[in-house]
Design a protein around this motif. Structure first.
Motif, PDB file in Angstrom:
ATOM      1  N   ARG A 144      65.205  12.584  64.703  1.00  0.00           N
ATOM      2  CA  ARG A 144      64.442  11.768  64.665  1.00  0.00           C
ATOM      3  C   ARG A 144      64.889  10.631  63.315  1.00  0.00           C
ATOM      4  O   ARG A 144      65.263  10.765  62.542  1.00  0.00           O
ATOM      5  CB  ARG A 144      63.750  12.928  63.471  1.00  0.00           C
ATOM      6  N   SER A 146      63.429   7.047  62.122  1.00  0.00           N
ATOM      7  CA  SER A 146      62.791   5.943  61.620  1.00  0.00           C
ATOM      8  C   SER A 146      62.576   4.547  61.527  1.00  0.00           C
ATOM      9  O   SER A 146      63.999   4.415  61.531  1.00  0.00           O
ATOM     10  CB  SER A 146      61.870   6.478  60.291  1.00  0.00           C
ATOM     11  N   GLN A 152      54.766   3.863  56.605  1.00  0.00           N
ATOM     12  CA  GLN A 152      54.903   5.037  56.307  1.00  0.00           C
ATOM     13  C   GLN A 152      56.628   5.838  56.248  1.00  0.00           C
ATOM     14  O   GLN A 152      56.805   6.766  56.183  1.00  0.00           O
ATOM     15  CB  GLN A 152      55.752   5.317  57.710  1.00  0.00           C
ATOM     16  N   GLU A 156      57.321   9.789  54.994  1.00  0.00           N
ATOM     17  CA  GLU A 156      58.334  10.241  55.207  1.00  0.00           C
ATOM     18  C   GLU A 156      59.367  10.493  53.997  1.00  0.00           C
ATOM     19  O   GLU A 156      59.535  12.263  54.125  1.00  0.00           O
ATOM     20  CB  GLU A 156      59.744   9.904  55.842  1.00  0.00           C
ATOM     21  N   GLU A 160      60.479  14.343  52.633  1.00  0.00           N
ATOM     22  CA  GLU A 160      62.183  14.515  53.000  1.00  0.00           C
ATOM     23  C   GLU A 160      62.201  16.393  52.554  1.00  0.00           C
ATOM     24  O   GLU A 160      63.041  16.862  53.076  1.00  0.00           O
ATOM     25  CB  GLU A 160      63.194  13.849  52.829  1.00  0.00           C
ATOM     26  N   THR A 170      63.649  14.055  57.629  1.00  0.00           N
ATOM     27  CA  THR A 170      62.315  12.820  57.829  1.00  0.00           C
ATOM     28  C   THR A 170      62.870  11.302  57.569  1.00  0.00           C
ATOM     29  O   THR A 170      61.842  10.784  58.293  1.00  0.00           O
ATOM     30  CB  THR A 170      61.198  13.137  57.760  1.00  0.00           C
ATOM     31  N   ALA A 171      62.965  10.780  57.073  1.00  0.00           N
ATOM     32  CA  ALA A 171      62.879   9.843  56.013  1.00  0.00           C
ATOM     33  C   ALA A 171      64.685   9.302  56.589  1.00  0.00           C
ATOM     34  O   ALA A 171      64.607   8.663  55.793  1.00  0.00           O
ATOM     35  CB  ALA A 171      62.975  10.205  54.894  1.00  0.00           C
TER      36      ALA A 171
END
Ligand SMILES: C[S@@+](CC[C@H](N)C(=O)[O-])C[C@H]1O[C@@H](n2cnc3c(N)ncnc32)[C@H](O)[C@@H]1O
Length: 224
Positions: A144, A146, A152, A156, A160, A170-171
């Protein structure tokens, strides 16, 4: 607690439930990663091999070595390699990605499926990857990752800490890899592709720099 110990604890809990949850979600990414790796290798090192979900997708001509910091996840990869069977899996070892116990230039391709964004120091792991892959070999990161802008990125980053507690991320932004390439000059970014219809997972291909030429002899020609 060290980063490796934290990952071991988290993945001890994940190990029994990982395959039923992730086998379908990650199937497409695993298949594509193995396909790209298979075009180049040879000898493949898979870092963070986990339960070995991605192992069956490598072409038979690849010789795969897998490492993982979690004994519990790796035990399941060993069981899978024996059960399926997977004769092209030549080794499965407990090891921390920050300190790879392999000589320089040992592999044609290094793959990192869903692990680089979780490790304590991704830059140190990339450096280790570039040491053990041969010059001009490939390092393939699937995760994942970004590419989003500030809005966004804010969402994210807010998610995290929770993701981290679950052994997820997520980040992680692509610019972190780009900055590392520019700063250390060990590799160049070859390609970035999305691995699912919504662009959630990415495959990032890094190519190790060619070997440095020996310093040119000073010219004896008076014209220089
Ligand atoms: C999200 S799972 C991915 C497993 C597998 N690659 C897959 O795609 O199904 C992350 C794996 O990375 C491993 N891991 C985390 N930190 C690591 C490190 N520093 N060195 C080696 N493996 C690590 C974890 O133990 C876990 O098995």
């Amino acid at each position: 607690m060290s980063g490796a110990e934290r990952q071991r604890r988290i993945y001890r809990r994940w190990a029994p439930i990982y395959d039923p949850i992730y086998s379908r979600i990650l199937q497409r990414a695993h298949r594509r990663l193995a396909e790209v790796a298979g075009r180049h290798g040879g000898d493949v090192l898979e870092i963070g091999v986990g339960t070995g979900l991605g192992l069956p997708y490598y072409p038979p001509a690849c010789r795969i070595t897998g490492i993982d910091v979690s004994h519990d996840m790796l035990a399941r990869a060993k069981a899978r390699a024996a059960r399926e069977p997977l004769p092209n899996v030549v080794g499965l070892r407990v090891m921390d990605a920050h300190r790879l116990d392999f000589p320089a230039d040992a592999f044609d391709v290094v793959t990192l499926p869903f692990v680089l964004t979780l490790v304590e120091t991704p830059e140190a792991v990339l450096r280790e990857c570039m040491r053990v892959v041969r010059p001009e070999g490939l390092v393939l990161v699937a995760s994942r990752i970004s590419r989003g802008g500030p809005l966004q990125g804010g969402v994210e980053r807010a998610l995290e800490p929770l993701a981290r507690r679950c052994g997820l991320s997520t980040a992680f932004h692509l610019s972190r890899i780009e900055r590392w390439c520019a700063a250390e000059g060990l590799a160049r970014l070859d390609a970035v592709e999305t691995l699912d219809p919504v662009g959630f997972f990415k495959l990032v291909a890094l190519r190790r720099a060619p070997p440095r030429r020996a310093q040119a002899e000073p010219s004896r020609d008076p014209r220089g």
